[in-house]
Design a protein around this motif. Structure first.
Motif, PDB file in Angstrom:
ATOM      1  N   VAL A   1       0.689  -1.069  -0.088  1.00 23.07           N
ATOM      2  CA  VAL A   1       0.078  -0.061  -0.090  1.00 23.07           C
ATOM      3  C   VAL A   1       0.838   1.388  -0.079  1.00 23.07           C
ATOM      4  O   VAL A   1       0.649   2.215  -0.875  1.00 23.07           O
ATOM      5  N   GLN A   2       1.619   1.250   0.817  1.00 21.74           N
ATOM      6  CA  GLN A   2       2.662   2.591   0.894  1.00 21.74           C
ATOM      7  C   GLN A   2       3.376   2.728  -0.314  1.00 21.74           C
ATOM      8  O   GLN A   2       3.510   3.868  -1.008  1.00 21.74           O
ATOM      9  N   HIS A   3       3.953   1.594  -1.262  1.00 18.81           N
ATOM     10  CA  HIS A   3       4.756   1.886  -2.134  1.00 18.81           C
ATOM     11  C   HIS A   3       3.826   2.282  -3.425  1.00 18.81           C
ATOM     12  O   HIS A   3       4.342   2.907  -4.363  1.00 18.81           O
ATOM     13  N   THR A   4       2.614   1.869  -3.575  1.00 17.43           N
ATOM     14  CA  THR A   4       1.639   2.138  -4.525  1.00 17.43           C
ATOM     15  C   THR A   4       0.712   3.024  -4.253  1.00 17.43           C
ATOM     16  O   THR A   4      -0.379   3.601  -4.951  1.00 17.43           O
ATOM     17  N   ASP A   5       0.731   4.099  -3.198  1.00 14.83           N
ATOM     18  CA  ASP A   5      -0.173   5.293  -2.814  1.00 14.83           C
ATOM     19  C   ASP A   5       0.183   6.472  -3.497  1.00 14.83           C
ATOM     20  O   ASP A   5       1.057   7.011  -2.877  1.00 14.83           O
ATOM     21  N   GLN A   6       0.145   6.388  -4.750  1.00 18.90           N
ATOM     22  CA  GLN A   6       0.400   7.668  -5.541  1.00 18.90           C
ATOM     23  C   GLN A   6      -0.715   8.683  -5.524  1.00 18.90           C
ATOM     24  O   GLN A   6      -1.975   8.398  -5.519  1.00 18.90           O
ATOM     25  N   GLY A   7      -0.297  10.124  -5.823  1.00 12.62           N
ATOM     26  CA  GLY A   7      -1.111  10.960  -5.775  1.00 12.62           C
ATOM     27  C   GLY A   7      -2.328  10.975  -6.780  1.00 12.62           C
ATOM     28  O   GLY A   7      -3.352  11.268  -6.599  1.00 12.62           O
ATOM     29  N   ILE A   8      -1.930  10.358  -7.990  1.00 13.37           N
ATOM     30  CA  ILE A   8      -2.885  10.273  -9.034  1.00 13.37           C
ATOM     31  C   ILE A   8      -3.810   8.877  -8.948  1.00 13.37           C
ATOM     32  O   ILE A   8      -4.795   8.554  -9.515  1.00 13.37           O
ATOM     33  N   SER A   9      -3.259   7.999  -8.070  1.00 14.05           N
ATOM     34  CA  SER A   9      -3.760   6.884  -7.711  1.00 14.05           C
ATOM     35  C   SER A   9      -3.819   6.366  -6.357  1.00 14.05           C
ATOM     36  O   SER A   9      -3.106   5.219  -6.054  1.00 14.05           O
ATOM     37  N   PRO A  10      -4.378   6.991  -5.419  1.00 15.26           N
ATOM     38  CA  PRO A  10      -4.192   6.755  -4.064  1.00 15.26           C
ATOM     39  C   PRO A  10      -5.125   5.670  -3.443  1.00 15.26           C
ATOM     40  O   PRO A  10      -6.191   5.330  -4.071  1.00 15.26           O
ATOM     41  N   TRP A  11      -4.584   5.068  -2.346  1.00 10.91           N
ATOM     42  CA  TRP A  11      -5.382   3.863  -1.729  1.00 10.91           C
ATOM     43  C   TRP A  11      -6.584   4.817  -0.747  1.00 10.91           C
ATOM     44  O   TRP A  11      -5.932   5.481  -0.336  1.00 10.91           O
ATOM     45  N   HIS A  12      -7.814   3.838  -0.486  1.00  8.39           N
ATOM     46  CA  HIS A  12      -8.498   4.277   0.417  1.00  8.39           C
ATOM     47  C   HIS A  12      -8.818   3.141   1.338  1.00  8.39           C
ATOM     48  O   HIS A  12      -9.213   2.201   1.164  1.00  8.39           O
ATOM     49  N   LEU A  13      -8.154   3.573   2.814  1.00 10.01           N
ATOM     50  CA  LEU A  13      -8.095   2.730   3.568  1.00 10.01           C
ATOM     51  C   LEU A  13      -9.589   2.817   4.536  1.00 10.01           C
ATOM     52  O   LEU A  13      -9.876   3.589   4.843  1.00 10.01           O
ATOM     53  N   VAL A  14     -10.033   1.563   4.524  1.00  5.56           N
ATOM     54  CA  VAL A  14     -11.657   1.518   5.063  1.00  5.56           C
ATOM     55  C   VAL A  14     -11.506   0.307   6.129  1.00  5.56           C
ATOM     56  O   VAL A  14     -11.244  -0.598   5.884  1.00  5.56           O
ATOM     57  N   GLU A  15     -12.090   0.932   7.434  1.00  8.87           N
ATOM     58  CA  GLU A  15     -12.198  -0.001   8.366  1.00  8.87           C
ATOM     59  C   GLU A  15     -13.495  -0.863   8.105  1.00  8.87           C
ATOM     60  O   GLU A  15     -14.653  -0.336   7.581  1.00  8.87           O
ATOM     61  N   ALA A  16     -13.240  -2.107   8.275  1.00  9.43           N
ATOM     62  CA  ALA A  16     -14.240  -3.249   7.969  1.00  9.43           C
ATOM     63  C   ALA A  16     -15.011  -4.060   8.610  1.00  9.43           C
ATOM     64  O   ALA A  16     -15.879  -4.876   8.553  1.00  9.43           O
ATOM     65  N   GLU A  17     -15.005  -3.426  10.160  1.00 12.36           N
ATOM     66  CA  GLU A  17     -15.579  -4.427  11.278  1.00 12.36           C
ATOM     67  C   GLU A  17     -16.940  -4.205  11.152  1.00 12.36           C
ATOM     68  O   GLU A  17     -17.657  -5.110  11.425  1.00 12.36           O
ATOM     69  N   ASP A  18     -17.438  -2.933  11.057  1.00 10.66           N
ATOM     70  CA  ASP A  18     -19.037  -2.688  10.773  1.00 10.66           C
ATOM     71  C   ASP A  18     -19.506  -2.616   9.573  1.00 10.66           C
ATOM     72  O   ASP A  18     -19.056  -1.619   8.625  1.00 10.66           O
ATOM     73  N   PRO A  19     -20.006  -3.601   8.875  1.00  4.92           N
ATOM     74  CA  PRO A  19     -20.595  -3.733   7.628  1.00  4.92           C
ATOM     75  C   PRO A  19     -21.328  -2.172   7.070  1.00  4.92           C
ATOM     76  O   PRO A  19     -21.090  -2.028   6.176  1.00  4.92           O
ATOM     77  N   ARG A  20     -22.024  -1.692   7.938  1.00  2.83           N
ATOM     78  CA  ARG A  20     -22.610  -0.657   7.415  1.00  2.83           C
ATOM     79  C   ARG A  20     -21.883   0.586   7.391  1.00  2.83           C
ATOM     80  O   ARG A  20     -22.016   1.468   6.409  1.00  2.83           O
ATOM     81  N   TYR A  21     -21.004   0.902   8.193  1.00  2.00           N
ATOM     82  CA  TYR A  21     -20.003   1.879   8.184  1.00  2.00           C
ATOM     83  C   TYR A  21     -19.016   1.652   6.700  1.00  2.00           C
ATOM     84  O   TYR A  21     -18.828   2.539   6.121  1.00  2.00           O
ATOM     85  N   ARG A  22     -18.645   0.234   6.787  1.00  2.00           N
ATOM     86  CA  ARG A  22     -17.685  -0.078   5.596  1.00  2.00           C
ATOM     87  C   ARG A  22     -18.439   0.238   4.152  1.00  2.00           C
ATOM     88  O   ARG A  22     -17.899   1.143   3.300  1.00  2.00           O
ATOM     89  N   ASP A  23     -19.752  -0.130   4.124  1.00  2.57           N
ATOM     90  CA  ASP A  23     -20.415   0.263   2.886  1.00  2.57           C
ATOM     91  C   ASP A  23     -20.765   1.476   2.427  1.00  2.57           C
ATOM     92  O   ASP A  23     -20.576   2.044   1.213  1.00  2.57           O
TER      93      ASP A  23
END
Length: 536
Positions: A197-219
C-alpha cells in the motif's frame, strides 16, 4: 499505517437506512453522467480476508445500474491465462469509456500472495510494484479513473469474522486452506500489505483505507468515496499531463542535421533470382521446422511489420505464412480502430491478440501507429504520442519477459521506388485495390514520417526488443533478410530456453523448493536480525 482502520467506527441501522437512499440516488445520477463521457472507471477491491469484500461488491451492484458495471474475480489462473503474459488477463477486463469495472484484488493479489508465501524477495516485490505504478499511471493518463479500496480490521475481529463464516453454509466455500494461512499469520500478512500500500499510494492513484468491522460503516464509506471520486473526475475532465517539456523546441537546421537512421540504409543491396529461390526454399523449410519446435517448447512468437507504403510488408508476410502450418499462426491486419477499440486504451486491441504459448501472431502494422501515423496526421495529441514510447517499451518488456520471441521489422524503400510501385499498382488490375488516396497523401509527408521513424527507432530499439531495419528496394533481398532474421532468432531463443531480462523478475515466477514466509515484525524496541543473504 493500518491503526486508523481499527478504531471501532460504526453506523446505526437508522442512519444507514437514511443515508443509503440518498447515496444510491446520487450514485445512479453520477453513473448516468459518466456514460456520456470518455472516462472508464476501475474499482479495485482488496484487503484482509474476512473483511467482507464480496459483500461490498454486491452492495455496489445493488446501488448502481448493473448494465454499466462488470465484476471480475481473479482466482486460479486458467490454462488460457497461463499461456500468455500475466497482464493479459487484466487488459481483457478493462472497461470501455463510460463504464465501471470492479476487480477483486486485481493486479495486487498475486504480488501480495507471492511475497507472503516467500516466493519472492522484497526487492522483487518492489520491482513488481514499480511496474504496477507505471501501469496505473498509463491508464490514468489515457483518461481512466482508478479507485482503490483496502479493507482492514484487527486480528481479533478477523478471527471472529472467519469463525462466523466457517459456520455459515452459504459462505463455507470461502474457507479454503490457503485463506486459513492468511489469518493464521495475520501480522506477517499485514506487514506485506503495508509495504504494498505504501509503495503504490500515489497522488494520481491513492489507496482508500476502510475500516471493515462494521458492515454498515464499511459500505457507506465505499459508496460515498466512489461517488466523490466520480464527481471530482466529472468536474475536472482533464487528466494528469506528464508529457515532455521539449515539445515544439527548435531543432538544428541544415541537410546534415536532418539525416535519419533510414538514410544510413544501403538500398542498393540486391539478390540474384536463382540465389533467391534457392535460399528462400531453404529458409521456408527451416522456419516450418522451427515453428513446430517452438510449439512443442511452448514458446510464442510475435512478428511485427512496419514500413513505408508499398514497402513490401505483405510480400514478406506471405513468404512466412506459406511455409508454416496454418494452425500455428494468426495474421492481424491493423487498420483504423473500431468504435469498440476507441473506447479503450490504444494498447488494448493489441493485448487481445497476444498469442498463447507455442503459437505465432503476425501484426501487419502495429502499436507503433501511435508514434507514426497518429503523430504525423495529428490523430494523437502531442502529449499522447510522446508518452507512448515508454508505454510501448513496457508493453514489449512484458511480452519478452513472459517468454515470447518478439521481432520488429521496418521495411524501407526510397521515394523513387515507391512511386514506381504506386504506378504499377494503378496499372495492374489485381493490385489496384492496394492503392488509395491516403497512400498519395502520405507520400507528400515523407520528411515528417522519416523524422517520426528516426525517433521511434531511437527510443524503442531496446536490448530485449531491437528493431530490424530491412533494405527493401529489392524485394528478394528484403524477403530473405526477414526470413533469415526470424530463423536465427528462433534458433537462439529455443537453444537458450526461457529468457531473463535484466531488471525484469516477475514476482512469483521464481519459486523456491521450500517456500519461506516473510518474517514477522519484531516487537517494538527489539533489534531485528538481518538475513546474511540480504533477503526477506
Amino acid at each position: 499505517m493500518f491503526e486508523a482502520t481499527k478504531v471501532g467506527r460504526t453506523v446505526s441501522k437508522e442512519d444507514f437506512k437514511g443515508q443509503q437512499e440518498e447515496l444510491r440516488t446520487l450514485l445512479l445520477e453520477a453513473q448516468r453522467e459518466l456514460r456520456e463521457t470518455n472516462i472508464p472507471v476501475v474499482v479495485l477491491v482488496s484487503g484482509v480476508e474476512g473483511a467482507g469484500k464480496g459483500e461490498v461488491v454486491n452492495r455496489l451492484n445493488e446501488w448502481l445500474d448493473t448494465r454499466g458495471v462488470q465484476t471480475f474475480a481473479f482466482w486460479d489462473e486458467t490454462d488460457e491465462e497461463r499461456a500468455r503474459p500475466r497482464y493479459w488477463r487484466f487488459w481483457r477486463t478493462l472497461p470501455p469509456r463510460g463504464d465501471i469495472t470492479i476487480l477483486f484484488g486485481g493486479w495486487y493479489a498475486a504480488p501480495i500472495e507471492h511475497r507472503f508465501q516467500g516466493h519472492c524477495t522484497d526487492a522483487e516485490l518492489d520491482a513488481e510494484l514499480n511496474r504496477i505504478v507505471e501501469f496505473e499511471r498509463m491508464l490514468i493518463q489515457d483518461g481512466a479513473l482508478i479507485v482503490k479500496f483496502w479493507f482492514h480490521m484487527s486480528e481479533e475481529n478477523q478471527k471472529a469474522c472467519l469463525n462466523a463464516l466457517s459456520r455459515d453454509d452459504r459462505s463455507r466455500w470461502k474457507m479454503m486452506p490457503q485463506k486459513a494461512k492468511f489469518s493464521e499469520h495475520y501480522r506477517v500478512f499485514e506487514q506485506v500489505a503495508e509495504r504494498v500500500v505504501q509503495h503504490t499510494d500515489q497522488g494520481i492513484s491513492p489507496w482508500h483505507l476502510v475500516e471493515a468491522e462494521d458492515p454498515r460503516y464499511r459500505d457507506l464509506t465505499v459508496g460515498k468515496t466512489l461517488l466523490h471520486a466520480i464527481r471530482t473526475r466529472l468536474n475536472s475532465p482533464g487528466v494528469p499531463d506528464q508529457g515532455t517539456t521539449t515539445a515544439g523546441a527548435d531543432m538544428p537546421s541544415g541537410a546534415q542535421a536532418q539525416i535519419t537512421v533510414l538514410d544510413k540504409l544501403d538500398l542498393s543491396k540486391s539478390l540474384p533470382t536463382p540465389k533467391y529461390k534457392t535460399r528462400m526454399t531453404e529458409l521456408q523449410k527451416e522456419i516450418n521446422e522451427l515453428a513446430w519446435h517452438a510449439y512443442n517448447a511452448k514458446r510464442s512468437t510475435v512478428l511485427m511489420f512496419e514500413g513505408v507504403d508499398a514497402g513490401g510488408k505483405g510480400g514478406a508476410i506471405r513468404r512466412i505464412t506459406s511455409a508454416i502450418d496454418a494452425r500455428l499462426y494468426r495474421t492481424i491486419p491493423v487498420a483504423a480502430p473500431t468504435d469498440e477499440e476507441k473506447a479503450h486504451h490504444y494498447l488494448w486491441r493489441f493485448w487481445r491478440q497476444v498469442p498463447r504459448a507455442g503459437y505465432i501472431t503476425i501484426y501487419d502494422r502495429s502499436w507503433y501507429g501511435r508514434v507514426l501515423v497518429e503523430r504525423v496526421e495529428g490523430y494523437a495529441s502531442d502529449t499522447e504520442w510522446r508518452r507512448a514510447y515508454s508505454e510501448i517499451n513496457r508493453f514489449e518488456e512484458q511480452l519478452v519477459g513472459s517468454g515470447i520471441v518478439l521481432l520488429k521489422f521496418w521495411i524501407h524503400i526510397d521515394q523513387d521506388e515507391q512511386l514506381k510501385r504506386f504506378q504499377d499498382r494503378e496499372e495492374t488490375a489485381y493490385k489496384r485495390y492496394k492503392i488509395t488516396a491516403d497512400d498519395w497523401r502520405n507520400r507528400e509527408k515523407w520528411p515528417a514520417y522519416k523524422e517520426a521513424v528516426n525517433e521511434m527507432v531511437a527510443r524503442t530499439s531496446t536490448q530485449h526488443a531491437p528493431w530490424t531495419l530491412v533494405e527493401g528496394n529489392d524485394k528478394p533481398y528484403a524477403r530473405v533478410k526477414v526470413m533469415r532474421t526470424i530463423c536465427e532468432s528462433l534458433e537462439r531463443a529455443l537453444a537458450a530456453g526461457r529468457p531473463s531480462i535484466s531488471g525484469y523478475v516477475p514476482c512469483g515466477d521464481k519459486r523456491p523448493a521450500a517456500p519461506t514466509p516473510v518474517p514477522a515484525p519484531a516487537p517494538s524496541g527489539t533489534p531485528v536480525a538481518k538475513d546474511p543473504k540480504g533477503k526477506g
